[in-house]
Design a protein around this motif. Sequence first.
Motif, short mmCIF file in Angstrom:
data_model
loop_
_atom_site.label_atom_id
_atom_site.label_comp_id
_atom_site.label_asym_id
_atom_site.label_seq_id
_atom_site.Cartn_x
_atom_site.Cartn_y
_atom_site.Cartn_z
N UNK A 9 0.82 -1.21 0.00
CA UNK A 9 0.00 0.00 0.00
C UNK A 9 0.85 1.26 0.00
N UNK A 10 1.88 1.28 0.84
CA UNK A 10 2.77 2.44 0.89
C UNK A 10 3.53 2.62 -0.42
N UNK A 11 3.97 1.51 -1.00
CA UNK A 11 4.68 1.58 -2.28
C UNK A 11 3.75 2.10 -3.37
N UNK A 12 2.50 1.67 -3.34
CA UNK A 12 1.53 2.12 -4.34
C UNK A 12 1.32 3.63 -4.25
N UNK A 13 1.25 4.16 -3.03
CA UNK A 13 1.13 5.61 -2.87
C UNK A 13 2.33 6.32 -3.50
N UNK A 14 3.53 5.79 -3.29
CA UNK A 14 4.73 6.41 -3.88
C UNK A 14 4.69 6.34 -5.41
N UNK A 15 4.24 5.21 -5.96
CA UNK A 15 4.16 5.05 -7.41
C UNK A 15 3.15 6.04 -7.99
N UNK A 16 2.00 6.20 -7.35
CA UNK A 16 0.98 7.14 -7.83
C UNK A 16 1.51 8.57 -7.75
N UNK A 17 2.14 8.94 -6.65
CA UNK A 17 2.70 10.29 -6.51
C UNK A 17 3.76 10.54 -7.59
N UNK A 18 4.60 9.58 -7.82
CA UNK A 18 5.64 9.71 -8.84
C UNK A 18 5.03 9.90 -10.23
N UNK A 19 4.00 9.16 -10.53
CA UNK A 19 3.31 9.30 -11.82
C UNK A 19 2.73 10.70 -11.98
N UNK A 20 2.11 11.22 -10.93
CA UNK A 20 1.50 12.54 -10.99
C UNK A 20 2.52 13.67 -11.07
N UNK A 21 3.76 13.41 -10.68
CA UNK A 21 4.79 14.44 -10.73
C UNK A 21 5.10 14.91 -12.15
N UNK A 22 4.65 14.16 -13.15
CA UNK A 22 4.80 14.62 -14.54
C UNK A 22 4.05 15.92 -14.76
N UNK A 23 2.93 16.09 -14.03
CA UNK A 23 2.08 17.27 -14.20
C UNK A 23 2.07 18.16 -12.98
N UNK A 24 2.20 17.58 -11.80
CA UNK A 24 2.26 18.32 -10.53
C UNK A 24 3.58 17.94 -9.87
N UNK A 25 4.65 18.67 -10.17
CA UNK A 25 6.00 18.28 -9.75
C UNK A 25 6.18 18.08 -8.25
N UNK A 26 5.33 18.69 -7.43
CA UNK A 26 5.50 18.57 -5.99
C UNK A 26 4.59 17.52 -5.35
N UNK A 27 3.94 16.70 -6.19
CA UNK A 27 3.07 15.65 -5.65
C UNK A 27 3.89 14.74 -4.73
N UNK A 28 3.32 14.46 -3.58
CA UNK A 28 4.00 13.61 -2.60
C UNK A 28 2.99 12.76 -1.86
N UNK A 29 3.48 12.00 -0.91
CA UNK A 29 2.57 11.15 -0.15
C UNK A 29 2.32 11.75 1.23
N UNK A 30 1.10 11.62 1.68
CA UNK A 30 0.72 12.12 2.99
C UNK A 30 0.79 10.99 4.02
#
Length: 146
Positions: A9-30
């Motif tokens: 679950x934690x890894x999935x959050x990191x993967x999703x945040x990383x994917x979104x960084x293409x458009x929102x460079x500061x996307x991170x996990x809470x």
Amino acid sequence: MTRHRKDRGLRTERVVASYLQQWWPHAGIGRGAGKDITNVPFDIEVKARSAFQPLEWLRQASKRADGKELPFVVCRMNGQGEDASEYLAFMRFADLVQLLLPIYGDINKDSVELVPERCTKCGSWKLKDVPCRTCQKVPKGNHANL
């Protein structure tokens, strides 16, 4: 929940945040009871579970968003790897329609002319005769990574 499932679950959050960084460079996990993905203009509930409870998850995201942000769920199903572009995403149908209306213009006038199609370079959905917004964000030559 086993340690393996929690780590997934934690890894999935990191993967999703990383994917979104293409458009929102500061996307991170809470962490904690807040947003799963931070520094984006919407509220995403990220799940990587074997049980499928979409209504419960959507209610969780909607309650947290409290009408201030668009809530939706990103779900990594069993058997999916770490390509977030392949994960499921779902939201209330009314919210989806509100997102589509500006894209497709005046329903009575323009909807026949605005036809969705797949981009021949990256495979993302786009409108016919309109440049692919995904390709506009990807450095030239990197389509193979999509």
